[in-house]
Every structure is written in structure tokens, then in C-alpha cells.
Design an enzyme around this catalytic site. Structure first.
Site, PDB file in Angstrom:
ATOM      1  N   LYS A 127       0.656  -1.469  -0.097  1.00  0.00           N
ATOM      2  CA  LYS A 127      -0.364   0.262  -0.299  1.00  0.00           C
ATOM      3  C   LYS A 127       0.602   1.559   0.195  1.00  0.00           C
ATOM      4  CE  LYS A 127      -3.867  -2.099   2.580  1.00  0.00           C
ATOM      5  NZ  LYS A 127      -3.250  -3.163   2.428  1.00  0.00           N
ATOM      6  N   LYS A 162      -8.584   1.262   5.935  1.00  0.00           N
ATOM      7  CA  LYS A 162      -7.514  -0.030   6.224  1.00  0.00           C
ATOM      8  C   LYS A 162      -6.055   0.024   6.468  1.00  0.00           C
ATOM      9  CE  LYS A 162      -6.762   0.547   0.945  1.00  0.00           C
ATOM     10  NZ  LYS A 162      -7.100  -0.494   0.092  1.00  0.00           N
ATOM     11  N   ARG A 212      -7.301  -8.682 -10.198  1.00  0.00           N
ATOM     12  CA  ARG A 212      -6.273  -9.183  -9.837  1.00  0.00           C
ATOM     13  C   ARG A 212      -5.927  -9.600 -10.776  1.00  0.00           C
ATOM     14  NH1 ARG A 212      -2.941 -11.143  -5.573  1.00  0.00           N
ATOM     15  NH2 ARG A 212      -3.517  -9.296  -4.699  1.00  0.00           N
ATOM     16  N   ARG A 226     -12.239 -10.316  -9.080  1.00  0.00           N
ATOM     17  CA  ARG A 226     -13.044 -11.166  -7.803  1.00  0.00           C
ATOM     18  C   ARG A 226     -14.621 -10.071  -7.366  1.00  0.00           C
ATOM     19  NH1 ARG A 226      -7.466 -10.346  -4.767  1.00  0.00           N
ATOM     20  NH2 ARG A 226      -8.439  -8.349  -5.298  1.00  0.00           N
ATOM     21  N   ARG A 234     -15.623  -6.129   0.447  1.00  0.00           N
ATOM     22  CA  ARG A 234     -14.425  -7.446   0.193  1.00  0.00           C
ATOM     23  C   ARG A 234     -14.237  -7.957  -0.331  1.00  0.00           C
ATOM     24  NH1 ARG A 234     -12.495  -9.182   6.254  1.00  0.00           N
ATOM     25  NH2 ARG A 234     -14.577  -9.645   5.728  1.00  0.00           N
ATOM     26  N   ASP A 274      -4.050  -5.118  -7.950  1.00  0.00           N
ATOM     27  CA  ASP A 274      -5.493  -5.158  -7.838  1.00  0.00           C
ATOM     28  C   ASP A 274      -5.573  -3.673  -8.488  1.00  0.00           C
ATOM     29  OD1 ASP A 274      -5.087  -7.191  -6.393  1.00  0.00           O
ATOM     30  OD2 ASP A 274      -5.147  -6.230  -4.548  1.00  0.00           O
ATOM     31  N   GLU A 283      -3.262  -1.992  -5.404  1.00  0.00           N
ATOM     32  CA  GLU A 283      -2.557  -1.986  -4.847  1.00  0.00           C
ATOM     33  C   GLU A 283      -2.164  -2.749  -5.314  1.00  0.00           C
ATOM     34  OE1 GLU A 283      -3.026  -4.935  -1.210  1.00  0.00           O
ATOM     35  OE2 GLU A 283      -5.012  -3.374  -0.498  1.00  0.00           O
ATOM     36  N   ASN A 285       0.951  -6.219  -4.705  1.00  0.00           N
ATOM     37  CA  ASN A 285       1.035  -6.653  -4.196  1.00  0.00           C
ATOM     38  C   ASN A 285       2.348  -7.644  -4.234  1.00  0.00           C
ATOM     39  OD1 ASN A 285      -1.094  -7.378  -2.827  1.00  0.00           O
ATOM     40  ND2 ASN A 285      -2.158  -6.804  -4.475  1.00  0.00           N
TER      41      ASN A 285
END
Length: 319
Positions: A127, A162, A212, A226, A234, A274, A283, A285
Site C-alpha cells: 500500500k 484499512k 487481480r 473477484r 471486500r 489490484d 495495491e 502485491n
């Protein structure tokens, strides 16, 4: 070529073999004839300039629930001498233990290929690294200041709060236009975590999914969309989201084209980004990205094979 491969990850007995990306990488490694070892991050020992870990030989992996792995001897490996590749695949949280592991692995990265590169992992938290590409992000603030949170909320109406170093959708909260419980939530975050938290404008497009996209050595390997479960914002699969086949929008292709060379330069070989609404990057990752099993299921692809091809190419380039 047969490689000696060590997976630094969480206990292998408890993984969900149906969708676990590390397990998929092990299956592919076994198919290529690589020797596989497993150890925990907390098992690392540095004695002067020698980094070791008591590792268990993984003699057989298979997609059979309850019998997915067979373990052989335990041997203390010199990670600079006895191993060709180390996969740093332990799950976050990205805490001091995680950061310490990157420092230890950095000390042998000139002798053993560590994936992803430990220095880049340490310097690119999910993040925070994404802030380098703020032009693709929704309005975002990082703070511990309640007054700043109230100001941001007043500007954007609805926001999502978050943890800065959370994972798998844990502790992600939506604050509606009324701002109810904003003070209590900020107080809770301040007591549980010492670092600031992330606040973003709420994106209604999340109802249509949170994509993703997996990049392998800077190149797009595939994507899944997703969708959040009923009553959820979420979309994380670990939080009850569901995976669906998808492609990339023009904006997503542009994002990937801009990120790809930088990821490759940093040694971030396996990355999952994401994107919400086809345009909002949220994000990047790099610690223990997932999603490759679901993508392969939809596309009949072999992303673990792509990843191992990239690893073997890196080793060949290093000589």
C-alpha cells in the site's frame, strides 16, 4: 536443469491446496525435476556471515487432500551454498519479523537467487509502493490524525479505511456518508497498529469486482475478476469473494505497461496488482501474491510454468 529450491513459507501442512500459489509453484518445480526444501522464516539463523535454516526435504507433492505433501529428512541448509533459489513466500503481516527476514536474505542475494528480491520487497510494501503510481489511484490519504480523516471524509462522502500493512482484506472498513463511528474506528486503529492507516475514497465500482492482474517478470500473465460476497465490500478470495474470468481494459493495459519495466528492474518477478472499475489501481502485491491457480483454471494457462521459466532465465543470465 535441476535446481535446489527452498521455500520460505508458512507451515506446509495447513495450506489450502486448491488455490495456494506456493503449492502450485512446488508442483511445477517437482515436474521439472527440481529438489524442494521447506523451512519457516523464523528458522533463519545468521552466524557471522553464514545464513542457515533447518529445512525439510519435500519428496512428493500432489493435489490430494490430506496427503498433499510427503516430507523427508531435515537438514540444516547453508542458504548461500546449498540452494540455487529461495522463494520468500511467507504470508504477511508485513511486520518487523518480515522486514528482518528480508535483511537476512539480502546478505546472501549475491550468491542465491531470492524471489522476490528481498531489498525490493522491503522497499515496496503493497500500500506504499503503489503511491509511486498515484495518477492511477483513487483519492488516497495516509494518516493517524482524526481531524484529517474527518476532512477527507467530508470531501469524498464515503471512504474506506484499512491497515497500512494488512492483507487478505482483513480489517477493511467502509465509512458511509453519515460518518458514524469514525472517531471510534480511528481510535481502534491507533491502538492496534502503531503505523498510520490508509484512507481512500469509496469506489462504488467495487460491486462489479476487484481485478487481480498477475505480472511475471514485468509481463502480464493473466487476470481474474473477484466479486464481493453478499453484504461485503471486500472482494478478496480469502474474505469470501468469488473469482470470474476476465480480460484487461485499455487503462489496465496502460497501467501494466508502465509498471512492468519497473517491476522487472527491481527483481519483483511475481507480482499481483489490484484494479477496481477497470481504472483504479489500489495495491501492488509483492510479498506473497496469489491468484495464479484461479487464472489458470479459467484460461487453461500455466502461470507457474511461466514463473519458473523466468526464474531459470534469471539464473542463466547470472551465470
Amino acid at each position: 536443469m535441476s535446481l535446489r529450491v527452498a521455500f520460505q513459507m508458512d507451515p506446509i501442512e495447513g495450506i489450502a491446496i486448491g488455490g495456494d500459489s506456493s503449492f502450485a509453484l512446488m508442483i511445477e518445480a517437482q515436474a521439472r525435476g527440481h529438489q524442494i526444501w521447506h523451512y519457516l522464516a523464523e528458522d533463519l539463523t545468521l552466524d557471522r556471515d553464514r545464513l542457515t535454516a533447518p529445512a525439510r526435504a519435500i519428496e512428493h507433492v500432489q493435489r490430494v487432500a490430506g496427503d498433499h505433501v510427503r516430507v523427508g529428512e531435515t537438514r540444516r541448509l547453508d542458504l548461500a551454498q546449498d540452494v540455487d533459489v529461495i522463494w520468500m513466500r511467507q504470508d504477511p503481516p508485513f511486520d518487523l519479523g518480515y522486514i528482518t527476514a528480508t535483511h537476512l536474505l539480502e546478505r546472501i542475494a549475491d550468491k542465491t537467487l531470492v524471489v522476490n528480491d528481498p531489498v525490493s520487497v522491503r522497499n515496496a510494501p503493497e500500500k506504499l509502493y503503489v503511491l509511486d503510481f498515484a495518477q492511477y489511484m483513487p483519492p488516497t490519504m495516509i494518516t493517524r490524525d482524526l481531524a484529517e480523516l474527518r476532512r477527507f471524509h467530508a470531501e469524498h462522502g464515503e471512504v474506506v479505511v484499512k491497515p497500512l500493512h494488512g492483507n487478505a482484506g482483513a480489517a477493511v472498513f467502509r465509512i458511509d456518508a453519515s460518518g458514524s463511528n469514525m472517531g471510534a474506528l480511528a481510535e481502534l486503529f491507533g491502538k492496534v497498529w502503531r503505523e498510520p492507516f490508509m484512507v481512500q475514497a469509496f469506489l462504488p465500482e467495487v460491486a462489479q469486482g476487484d481485478k487481480r492482474i498477475v505480472l511475471v517478470d514485468g509481463e502480464v500473465a493473466g487476470a481474474i475478476n473477484r466479486l464481493p460476497g453478499k453484504g461485503e465490500i471486500r472482494s478478496n478470495l480469502a474474505a469470501g469473494g468469488s473469482a470470474h474470468k476476465t480480460g484487461l481494459t485499455e487503462t489496465e493495459q496502460r497501467i501494466c505497461a508502465e509498471l512492468g519495466p519497473e517491476l522487472k528492474r527491481r527483481g519483483l518477478l511475481f507480482v499481483g496488482i489490484d484494479v477496481i472499475g477497470g481504472q483504479w489501481l489500489t495495491e501492488i502485491n509483492v510479498t506473497s501474491p496469489t491468484g495464479i491457480v484461479a487464472i489458470d483454471g479459467f484460461n487453461d494457462s500455466n502461470i507457474p510454468g511461466m514463473i519458473w521459466d523466468a526464474v531459470e532465465a534469471r539464473l542463466a543470465a547470472l551465470g
